[in-house]
Motif scaffolding. Structure first.
Motif, PDB file in Angstrom:
ATOM      1  N   ASP A   1       3.338   4.171   8.790  1.00 47.23           N
ATOM      2  CA  ASP A   1       4.007   5.468   8.644  1.00 47.23           C
ATOM      3  C   ASP A   1       5.521   5.342   8.734  1.00 47.23           C
ATOM      4  O   ASP A   1       6.213   6.320   9.009  1.00 47.23           O
ATOM      5  CB  ASP A   1       3.491   6.482   9.684  1.00 47.23           C
ATOM      6  CG  ASP A   1       3.816   7.924   9.281  1.00 47.23           C
ATOM      7  OD1 ASP A   1       3.936   8.189   8.069  1.00 47.23           O
ATOM      8  OD2 ASP A   1       3.979   8.778  10.184  1.00 47.23           O
TER       9      ASP A   1
ATOM     10  N   LYS B   1       9.821   6.459   1.568  1.00 47.00           N
ATOM     11  CA  LYS B   1       9.005   7.634   1.274  1.00 47.00           C
ATOM     12  C   LYS B   1       9.692   8.450   0.176  1.00 47.00           C
ATOM     13  O   LYS B   1      10.903   8.668   0.205  1.00 47.00           O
ATOM     14  CB  LYS B   1       8.805   8.470   2.526  1.00 47.00           C
ATOM     15  CG  LYS B   1       7.877   7.821   3.551  1.00 47.00           C
ATOM     16  CD  LYS B   1       7.675   8.700   4.768  1.00 47.00           C
ATOM     17  CE  LYS B   1       6.683   8.067   5.743  1.00 47.00           C
ATOM     18  NZ  LYS B   1       6.519   8.867   6.986  1.00 47.00           N
TER      19      LYS B   1
ATOM     20  N   ASN C   1       0.827  -1.215   0.000  1.00 40.54           N
ATOM     21  CA  ASN C   1       0.000   0.000   0.000  1.00 40.54           C
ATOM     22  C   ASN C   1       0.861   1.264   0.000  1.00 40.54           C
ATOM     23  O   ASN C   1       0.555   2.256   0.669  1.00 40.54           O
ATOM     24  CB  ASN C   1      -0.972   0.030   1.183  1.00 40.54           C
ATOM     25  CG  ASN C   1      -2.047   1.105   1.003  1.00 40.54           C
ATOM     26  OD1 ASN C   1      -2.471   1.397  -0.120  1.00 40.54           O
ATOM     27  ND2 ASN C   1      -2.470   1.725   2.092  1.00 40.54           N
ATOM     28  N   ALA C   2       1.938   1.232  -0.771  1.00 42.51           N
ATOM     29  CA  ALA C   2       2.746   2.438  -0.961  1.00 42.51           C
ATOM     30  C   ALA C   2       1.972   3.424  -1.827  1.00 42.51           C
ATOM     31  O   ALA C   2       1.090   3.042  -2.605  1.00 42.51           O
ATOM     32  CB  ALA C   2       4.080   2.090  -1.607  1.00 42.51           C
ATOM     33  N   ALA C   3       2.309   4.692  -1.711  1.00 39.82           N
ATOM     34  CA  ALA C   3       1.579   5.728  -2.438  1.00 39.82           C
ATOM     35  C   ALA C   3       1.906   5.720  -3.926  1.00 39.82           C
ATOM     36  O   ALA C   3       1.073   6.096  -4.755  1.00 39.82           O
ATOM     37  CB  ALA C   3       1.889   7.097  -1.837  1.00 39.82           C
TER      38      ALA C   3
ATOM     39  N   ASP D   1       0.881  -2.536   5.666  1.00 39.87           N
ATOM     40  CA  ASP D   1       0.442  -1.260   5.104  1.00 39.87           C
ATOM     41  C   ASP D   1       1.442  -0.200   5.552  1.00 39.87           C
ATOM     42  O   ASP D   1       1.383   0.285   6.681  1.00 39.87           O
ATOM     43  CB  ASP D   1      -0.966  -0.926   5.592  1.00 39.87           C
ATOM     44  CG  ASP D   1      -1.553   0.323   4.925  1.00 39.87           C
ATOM     45  OD1 ASP D   1      -0.762   1.212   4.545  1.00 39.87           O
ATOM     46  OD2 ASP D   1      -2.787   0.413   4.817  1.00 39.87           O
TER      47      ASP D   1
ATOM     48  N   ASP E   1       9.374   5.043   7.459  1.00 39.33           N
ATOM     49  CA  ASP E   1      10.062   5.793   6.410  1.00 39.33           C
ATOM     50  C   ASP E   1      10.708   4.875   5.386  1.00 39.33           C
ATOM     51  O   ASP E   1      10.790   5.217   4.203  1.00 39.33           O
ATOM     52  CB  ASP E   1      11.100   6.712   7.046  1.00 39.33           C
ATOM     53  CG  ASP E   1      10.462   7.709   7.994  1.00 39.33           C
ATOM     54  OD1 ASP E   1       9.801   8.644   7.510  1.00 39.33           O
ATOM     55  OD2 ASP E   1      10.597   7.531   9.221  1.00 39.33           O
TER      56      ASP E   1
ATOM     57  N   ARG F   1       1.783   2.822   4.735  1.00 42.74           N
ATOM     58  CA  ARG F   1       1.218   4.153   5.029  1.00 42.74           C
ATOM     59  C   ARG F   1       0.544   4.168   6.389  1.00 42.74           C
ATOM     60  O   ARG F   1       0.592   5.178   7.106  1.00 42.74           O
ATOM     61  CB  ARG F   1       0.256   4.569   3.926  1.00 42.74           C
ATOM     62  CG  ARG F   1       0.984   5.052   2.676  1.00 42.74           C
ATOM     63  CD  ARG F   1       0.059   5.744   1.709  1.00 42.74           C
ATOM     64  NE  ARG F   1      -0.640   4.773   0.874  1.00 42.74           N
ATOM     65  CZ  ARG F   1      -1.488   5.101  -0.096  1.00 42.74           C
ATOM     66  NH1 ARG F   1      -1.763   6.365  -0.329  1.00 42.74           N
ATOM     67  NH2 ARG F   1      -2.055   4.161  -0.822  1.00 42.74           N
ATOM     68  N   ASP F   2      -0.061   3.061   6.769  1.00 40.16           N
ATOM     69  CA  ASP F   2      -0.653   2.991   8.098  1.00 40.16           C
ATOM     70  C   ASP F   2       0.441   2.940   9.165  1.00 40.16           C
ATOM     71  O   ASP F   2       0.349   3.615  10.188  1.00 40.16           O
ATOM     72  CB  ASP F   2      -1.554   1.761   8.218  1.00 40.16           C
ATOM     73  CG  ASP F   2      -2.191   1.643   9.602  1.00 40.16           C
ATOM     74  OD1 ASP F   2      -2.926   2.563   9.992  1.00 40.16           O
ATOM     75  OD2 ASP F   2      -1.925   0.640  10.279  1.00 40.16           O
TER      76      ASP F   2
ATOM     77  N   GLU G   1       8.229   4.678  -5.190  1.00 38.03           N
ATOM     78  CA  GLU G   1       8.736   4.421  -3.847  1.00 38.03           C
ATOM     79  C   GLU G   1       9.221   2.985  -3.662  1.00 38.03           C
ATOM     80  O   GLU G   1       9.630   2.610  -2.566  1.00 38.03           O
ATOM     81  CB  GLU G   1       7.659   4.731  -2.805  1.00 38.03           C
ATOM     82  CG  GLU G   1       7.231   6.202  -2.807  1.00 38.03           C
ATOM     83  CD  GLU G   1       6.158   6.504  -1.781  1.00 38.03           C
ATOM     84  OE1 GLU G   1       6.232   7.560  -1.131  1.00 38.03           O
ATOM     85  OE2 GLU G   1       5.222   5.679  -1.650  1.00 38.03           O
TER      86      GLU G   1
ATOM     87  N   TYR H   1      11.038  -0.203   0.205  1.00 40.92           N
ATOM     88  CA  TYR H   1      10.099   0.902   0.147  1.00 40.92           C
ATOM     89  C   TYR H   1      10.712   2.078   0.879  1.00 40.92           C
ATOM     90  O   TYR H   1      11.290   1.914   1.963  1.00 40.92           O
ATOM     91  CB  TYR H   1       8.768   0.537   0.823  1.00 40.92           C
ATOM     92  CG  TYR H   1       7.990   1.766   1.265  1.00 40.92           C
ATOM     93  CD1 TYR H   1       7.233   2.498   0.366  1.00 40.92           C
ATOM     94  CD2 TYR H   1       8.063   2.212   2.589  1.00 40.92           C
ATOM     95  CE1 TYR H   1       6.545   3.645   0.771  1.00 40.92           C
ATOM     96  CE2 TYR H   1       7.390   3.347   3.004  1.00 40.92           C
ATOM     97  CZ  TYR H   1       6.632   4.058   2.096  1.00 40.92           C
ATOM     98  OH  TYR H   1       5.970   5.198   2.506  1.00 40.92           O
TER      99      TYR H   1
END
Length: 408
Positions: free
Chosen positions: A214, A237, A79-81, A209, A216, A211-212, A85, A235
């Motif tokens: 958070d 950011k 679930n990377a943006a 996840d 780096d 993003r959940d 990334e 992964y």
């Protein structure tokens, strides 16, 4: 979850070892590969073999589509943006070294802190030792509880405003501990530190996840999750990856080259110099499809039930010491049998067709914390059954008898 149907998809499981049906209990070291992954790699070499991002011919286009398609599958898995990334690497070790060499060395200095734990795999320990030696930063360790778990209070006391990097394994490859990464990340960020996660033992076994969480940076290997060896991913950011310099230079990662200077391609390609691991990426994409079809939640549920069963069965064996927490553990059990060296134990089990891991598990500081030189480890995956556990326990009783101890 139909385990027998799943097992049918793994050709290697259907053989005899030393006259006994194979019981493979070493997936934490490397998982087995389903037919769909083997076929995907074979198909690439038979039909699409070409370099990527270069040729305009059909084979090159198909290879590029498969390679970048695998990157998108990794992005979705974590679930990377953005696919920018996701950096393909040789595995967790290479990914963690990339962060340490490119990012950490540029932000750490004399008196800064790098926070780790004693349960880290060598791959998430030695790179930070090298950063500390090169920059003057100080290594600090979050204390472990008696069962090997972490207390949030200790995390809060260890991380300070001098901390630049916190790097913690999501799941211990020895203790089976599942660390509270989201909470640790929040504490790190409150102090301005960046969070690096070793996801080698978590990605194959549970939904992740980023993003959940958070975090780096997050690193994992494909070979522990049904993919080929030699492929993994980092992964990061996007804003952090954009700040970082490449650590490998050559073809494919460049934008413009003249005689005295060069510029780099945009993300993610500036970190992927040379011909990449194309077949490995194709296999990783196929492995992600395979795991998604079964469902990572279903895999986690199966492993939880099987590990609970294994912990209880192994606890019945007299003279056994089991390491790590009794509850809330990942799919492995690490243990020692009184007066039987783990290597001897693994050798005897192999004669009965049972494959386990014995040694220090690339975690020598943790072995010293446990006050042992080595341990035996049985690790489970989606293709293991209660019958596998029963075979292991029966073999442990026979091993005790072989070495002259009363059967417990």
């Amino acid at each position: 979850m139909n385990i027998e149907a799943i097992r049918e998809q793994f050709p290697i499981l259907h053989q005899n070892i030393n006259g006994h049906p194979l019981v493979y209990l070493d997936s934490a070291a490397s998982s087995q590969k389903p037919r769909s992954v083997i076929d995907a790699v074979k198909r690439y070499y038979e039909l699409d073999n070409a370099n990527v991002h270069r040729g305009v011919h059909t084979l090159g286009s198909r290879a590029t589509d498969a390679y970048e398609g695998a990157r998108e599958k990794v992005r979705a898995l974590l679930n990377a943006a953005s696919a920018q990334e996701i950096i393909f690497t040789r595995g967790t070790t290479t990914a963690l070294n990339l962060v340490a060499s490119s990012y950490a060395r540029s932000v750490c200095g004399e008196g800064d802190e790098i926070v780790l734990t004693a349960m880290e795999h060598h791959s998430n320990l030695i790179p930070w030792q090298q950063v500390a030696k090169a920059t003057g930063a100080t290594l600090k360790y979050i204390p472990l509880q008696e069962d090997g778990t972490l207390r949030i209070e200790d995390v809060e006391q260890t991380i300070t405003d001098r901390t630049k990097i916190v790097s913690v394994v999501y799941v211990s490859n020895v203790l089976g501990v599942i660390n509270p990464i989201k909470e640790i990340t929040a504490i790190a960020h409150r102090h301005g530190a960046k969070m690096v996660v070793d996801g080698a033992q978590s990605t194959p076994h549970m939904k992740v996840d980023v993003r959940d969480l958070d975090c780096d940076f997050y690193a994992f290997s494909g070979h522990k999750m049904c993919a080929p060896t030699g492929i993994g991913a980092l992964y990061g950011k996007k804003e952090l990856l954009e700040q970082m310099e490449p650590v490998e230079f050559g073809g494919e990662m460049i934008d413009h080259v003249d005689l005295y200077d060069s510029t780099w391609k945009e993300l993610p390609w500036k970190f992927e110099g040379g011909t990449p691991i194309i077949a490995g990426a194709v296999g990783l994409g196929a492995a992600i499809d395979f795991l998604n079809e079964i469902g990572l939640d279903e895999i986690a549920r199966h492993e939880h039930e099987l590990t609970t069963y294994a912990y209880n069965r192994l606890s019945e064996v007299n003279g056994i010491t089991i390491y790590g927490p009794e509850q809330d553990r990942a799919g492995l059990v690490t243990f020692n049998l009184d007066d039987v060296h783990p290597h001897d134990l693994a050798t005897v089990l192999d004669t009965k067709g049972i494959a386990i891991r014995a040694g220090h598990h690339c975690a020598q500081p943790l072995m010293r914390w446990l006050e042992v030189s080595s341990t035996a480890r049985a690790s489970f995956y989606l293709y293991n059954t209660e019958e596998d556990v029963d075979r292991l326990v029966d073999a442990l009783h026979q091993t005790k008898e072989f070495f002259g101890y009363a059967i417990g």
